[in-house]
Design a protein around this motif. Structure first.
Motif, PDB file in Angstrom:
ATOM      1  N   LEU A 168     -10.620   1.968 -55.491  1.00 35.78           N
ATOM      2  CA  LEU A 168      -9.831   1.921 -54.001  1.00 35.78           C
ATOM      3  C   LEU A 168      -8.932   2.934 -53.748  1.00 35.78           C
ATOM      4  N   ALA A 169      -7.900   2.772 -55.421  1.00 33.51           N
ATOM      5  CA  ALA A 169      -6.834   3.672 -55.336  1.00 33.51           C
ATOM      6  C   ALA A 169      -7.713   5.018 -55.363  1.00 33.51           C
ATOM      7  N   GLU A 170      -8.390   5.195 -55.663  1.00 33.27           N
ATOM      8  CA  GLU A 170      -8.933   7.194 -55.528  1.00 33.27           C
ATOM      9  C   GLU A 170      -9.175   7.122 -54.967  1.00 33.27           C
ATOM     10  N   PHE A 171     -10.085   6.511 -53.673  1.00 35.56           N
ATOM     11  CA  PHE A 171     -10.587   6.512 -52.383  1.00 35.56           C
ATOM     12  C   PHE A 171      -9.621   6.499 -51.392  1.00 35.56           C
ATOM     13  N   THR A 172      -8.755   5.990 -51.209  1.00 36.71           N
ATOM     14  CA  THR A 172      -7.484   6.061 -50.392  1.00 36.71           C
ATOM     15  C   THR A 172      -6.479   7.350 -50.306  1.00 36.71           C
ATOM     16  N   GLN A 173      -6.997   7.816 -51.785  1.00 35.81           N
ATOM     17  CA  GLN A 173      -6.390   8.815 -51.970  1.00 35.81           C
ATOM     18  C   GLN A 173      -6.227   9.793 -51.363  1.00 35.81           C
ATOM     19  N   LYS A 174      -7.983   9.982 -51.447  1.00 35.11           N
ATOM     20  CA  LYS A 174      -9.128  10.948 -51.107  1.00 35.11           C
ATOM     21  C   LYS A 174      -8.343  11.189 -49.712  1.00 35.11           C
ATOM     22  N   LEU A 175      -9.041  10.264 -49.226  1.00 34.58           N
ATOM     23  CA  LEU A 175      -8.795  10.063 -47.475  1.00 34.58           C
ATOM     24  C   LEU A 175      -7.581  10.485 -46.878  1.00 34.58           C
ATOM     25  N   ALA A 176      -6.495  10.386 -47.634  1.00 34.73           N
ATOM     26  CA  ALA A 176      -5.503  11.096 -47.102  1.00 34.73           C
ATOM     27  C   ALA A 176      -5.510  12.429 -47.698  1.00 34.73           C
TER      28      ALA A 176
END
Lengths: 203, 70
Positions: A168-176
């Motif tokens: 979740l953390a990884e993809f939230t960061q990727k989304l940003a």
């Protein structure tokens, strides 16, 4: 051109209605009528060979809808590599449709539902079996048979919470950080799937 | 005519449903606990070779494999 439209439409409707006597019905009607003119002309041409079979001769007729609502729902839950539930009679299933959690009871309106990542629960008496479904479809038929197909479905105990948090953390960061539409879409999918898993584990 | 249905975000980004569904399934598989994760990943391994054809003859095949060293 459009002046002819009504004439063309009425012509096709008339042609359709004239053929309606021999038009094929839905597969609820037993497909046992064989076209006799075809069989006769076949026998003239190739008397030693059997006439070819058509797909409908291999089909079982669709089970008719019972007049009264059955007491149990028959569930077929399949994955590409395994048949998780096959013809199991249950009281209710709750499926994670894209429109929200949908409870399916016997006698549900025939529906085709696209599933989103979420929990599917199968209720049989007091037993509840929960699976996390990655995505798929649910076909609810008029005869209270539910065919649920998913690409990946796991019992909740098999999911590792720490990996879910990490993802979740990884993809939230990727989304940003995403630039192209495709990257954004992929990151968004990652966020959605991991949030769904998170909610499934904690909810 | 303007499109009437609201398309899902992945379709708007040019992705097909199968791609979306496979990405979801891969993400779920990556979050499994250990023996299940190894089973799931080994189940999904693919191994195939593709050859393009030119002038009626196959050209050198390209090998795609998840099992290393094959």
């Amino acid at each position: 051109m459009l002046r002819q439209a009504s004439r063309l439409l009425s012509r096709s409707v008339a042609a359709g209605s004239s053929k309606s006597a021999t038009a094929r019905g839905f597969s609820t009607e037993v497909p046992s009528t064989i076209d006799s003119t075809f069989v006769e002309s076949w026998k003239k041409v190739a008397p030693n060979m059997d006439p070819p079979q058509t797909p409908s001769s291999f089909m079982k007729p669709r089970p008719s809808t019972a007049s009264s609502i059955p007491t149990k729902l028959t569930v077929n839950f399949v994955l590409p590599y395994a048949s998780e539930l096959s013809g199991k009679e249950v009281d209710m299933v709750i499926i994670p449709a894209t429109t929200g959690q949908m409870g399916v009871l016997p006698g549900h309106v025939p529906t085709i539902a696209e599933l989103k990542p979420g929990i599917m629960s199968v209720h049989e008496g007091t037993d509840v079996n929960k699976y996390f479904v990655s995505s798929g479809f649910a076909f609810l038929h008029a005869n209270s048979v539910a065919d649920i197909i998913a690409v990946e479905a796991v019992p909740l105990e098999n999911i590792d919470p720490s990996q879910v948090q990490k993802g979740l953390a990884e993809f939230t960061q990727k989304l940003a950080a995403a630039s192209t539409d495709l990257e954004k879409a992929e990151a968004q999918i990652g966020v959605e799937v991991h949030s769904a898993m998170n909610a499934a584990l904690t909810g | 005519m303007a499109s009437s249905a609201a398309v899902p975000f992945w379709r708007a980004a040019g992705m097909t449903y199968i791609t979306y569904s496979n990405i979801c399934a891969n993400l779920v598989r990556n979050c499994l606990k250990e023996p299940f994760k190894a089973e799931a990943l080994s189940r999904e391994k693919v191994h195939f070779s593709i050859s393009k054809w030119a002038d009626g003859k196959p050209e050198k095949p390209i090998l795609r494999s998840d099992t290393p060293g094959v």
